[in-house]
Design a protein around this motif. Structure first.
Motif, mmCIF file in Angstrom:
data_model
loop_
_atom_site.group_PDB
_atom_site.id
_atom_site.type_symbol
_atom_site.label_atom_id
_atom_site.label_comp_id
_atom_site.label_asym_id
_atom_site.label_seq_id
_atom_site.Cartn_x
_atom_site.Cartn_y
_atom_site.Cartn_z
ATOM 1 N N UNK A 29 0.944 -1.298 0.073
ATOM 2 C CA UNK A 29 -0.105 -0.093 0.013
ATOM 3 C C UNK A 29 0.954 1.202 0.034
ATOM 4 N N UNK A 30 1.967 1.209 0.843
ATOM 5 C CA UNK A 30 2.994 2.526 0.821
ATOM 6 C C UNK A 30 3.513 2.686 -0.316
ATOM 7 N N UNK A 31 4.078 1.618 -0.987
ATOM 8 C CA UNK A 31 5.135 1.698 -1.961
ATOM 9 C C UNK A 31 4.430 1.753 -3.531
ATOM 10 N N UNK A 32 3.211 0.832 -3.589
ATOM 11 C CA UNK A 32 2.756 0.856 -4.886
ATOM 12 C C UNK A 32 1.514 1.746 -4.954
ATOM 13 N N UNK A 33 0.905 2.163 -3.876
ATOM 14 C CA UNK A 33 -0.056 3.312 -3.999
ATOM 15 C C UNK A 33 -0.365 4.286 -2.949
ATOM 16 N N UNK A 34 0.872 4.887 -3.060
ATOM 17 C CA UNK A 34 1.236 6.119 -2.011
ATOM 18 C C UNK A 34 0.117 7.056 -1.894
ATOM 19 N N UNK A 35 -0.642 7.474 -3.102
ATOM 20 C CA UNK A 35 -1.824 8.290 -2.858
ATOM 21 C C UNK A 35 -2.761 7.824 -2.102
ATOM 22 N N UNK A 36 -3.038 6.553 -2.374
ATOM 23 C CA UNK A 36 -4.317 5.964 -1.417
ATOM 24 C C UNK A 36 -3.784 5.985 0.025
ATOM 25 N N UNK A 37 -2.473 5.550 0.213
ATOM 26 C CA UNK A 37 -2.099 5.516 1.659
ATOM 27 C C UNK A 37 -2.057 6.815 2.099
ATOM 28 N N UNK A 38 -1.763 7.755 1.599
ATOM 29 C CA UNK A 38 -2.029 9.157 2.142
ATOM 30 C C UNK A 38 -3.419 9.573 2.468
ATOM 31 N N UNK A 39 -3.998 9.421 1.681
ATOM 32 C CA UNK A 39 -5.695 9.672 1.496
ATOM 33 C C UNK A 39 -6.260 8.892 2.827
ATOM 34 N N UNK A 40 -5.988 7.533 3.122
ATOM 35 C CA UNK A 40 -6.260 6.719 4.057
ATOM 36 C C UNK A 40 -5.949 7.388 5.437
ATOM 37 N N UNK A 41 -4.357 7.830 5.579
ATOM 38 C CA UNK A 41 -4.029 8.329 6.686
ATOM 39 C C UNK A 41 -4.514 9.707 7.207
ATOM 40 N N UNK A 42 -4.681 10.453 5.990
ATOM 41 C CA UNK A 42 -5.427 11.902 6.271
ATOM 42 C C UNK A 42 -6.925 11.639 6.784
ATOM 43 N N UNK A 43 -7.383 10.720 5.989
ATOM 44 C CA UNK A 43 -8.916 10.512 6.728
ATOM 45 C C UNK A 43 -9.052 10.058 8.157
ATOM 46 N N UNK A 44 -7.952 9.102 8.507
ATOM 47 C CA UNK A 44 -7.983 8.368 9.871
ATOM 48 C C UNK A 44 -7.536 9.656 10.920
ATOM 49 N N UNK A 45 -6.530 10.323 10.699
ATOM 50 C CA UNK A 45 -6.274 11.395 11.478
ATOM 51 C C UNK A 45 -7.151 12.513 11.636
ATOM 52 N N UNK A 46 -7.972 12.936 10.835
ATOM 53 C CA UNK A 46 -9.152 13.783 10.799
ATOM 54 C C UNK A 46 -10.119 13.354 11.415
#
Lengths: 182, 89
Positions: B52-69
């Motif tokens: 998820x981190x290396x192959x789909x970085x945008x998806x990972x960033x989106x998920x992290x952002x949603x989780x933190x928010x």
């Protein structure tokens, strides 16, 4: 660790040896006898099988598992061919060698008939060929064919009718069919 | 007069192609060798999270952002919009 890797390779090689001919024939029929394409797909399928061998569940046979991988590779290949709408799958060589089926004679037609069917299929466009193979060789319902091809059942019904008519036209031109169907 | 094939003849014809076949000589060995070589020399196997981190970085960033928010919203409640607007300035 080394021993585990060697054991894994040994087991894969054994299962591979037992199932290779079956998988090859399975793919060859579904590429309408295109030997070159069959080799490519068989290679891709077994490479994928080796890479995910740890995930192989022993609930089905290795042969069945390898065929399901090959079926996915075939689907990818047909999708590309249908998208490109080119005729690169057109049959230019004699069909690859089919084994002598003398011990399977109850329902199996002659070797010449099989070759004629393969040749006729290979003359069709990839979309017609794939639809016919899914429906009549794999025995899928129209709904299932529609799901695989990514079109509506109604559209697939039309494709199948046209594909069948096209197949009959080509097939009837081959030896031995004129008397039977004209 | 031309008679079209009936469904049964048609099915018999098409299923006849699903027959045993003889692979070209040497293919069996070459496919196995190539499959194992490719599999062994391939890149190290990544875990689901690493993929998820290396192959789909945008998806990972989106998920992290949603989780933190989501976590901040849960903690701060009605203070969360004020915090966001404060960050934005």
């Amino acid at each position: 660790m080394m021993q585990t890797a060697a054991k894994r390779e040994e087991e894969f090689s054994r299962l591979y040896s037992e199932s290779f001919d079956y998988v090859y024939a399975f793919v060859l029929a579904r590429t309408a006898g295109d030997g070159r394409l069959t080799e490519e797909i068989v290679q891709e399928a077994f490479t994928a099988a080796w890479l995910s061998f740890d995930r192989f569940q022993r609930t089905s046979s290795f042969q069945t598992w390898a065929c399901s991988i090959a079926r996915n590779k075939l689907r990818e290949s047909y999708r590309k061919a249908i998208r490109r709408e080119k005729r690169e799958f057109v049959f230019k060589e004699e069909p690859a060698d089919l084994a002598d089926g003398s011990n399977l004679e109850e329902t199996v037609l002659s070797r010449e008939t099989r070759s004629a069917v393969l040749r006729a299929l290979s003359e069709l466009s990839p979309s017609y060929r794939y639809a016919l193979i899914l429906k009549y060789v794999d025995g899928l319902s129209v709904k299932e064919v529609a799901r695989v091809i990514g079109r509506s059942p109604k559209a697939v019904d039309g494709v199948l009718q046209r594909a069948k008519a096209a197949f009959e036209t080509v097939y009837k031109q081959t030896e031995g069919c004129e008397n039977k169907y004209e | 007069m031309k008679i079209s094939m009936n469904e049964r003849d048609f099915i018999n014809l098409l299923t006849s192609i699903d027959a045993p076949a003889t692979p070209p000589e040497g293919l069996k060995e070459s496919v196995l060798k190539s499959a194992i070589r490719e599999g062994t020399s391939s890149e190290p196997v990544l875990s689901g999270f690493e993929r998820l981190i290396f192959e789909k970085p945008f998806r990972a960033a989106g998920l992290a952002s949603a989780a933190v928010s989501g976590a901040l919203w849960a903690i701060l409640g009605s203070g969360f919009p004020a915090l966001v607007s404060g960050w934005i300035g």
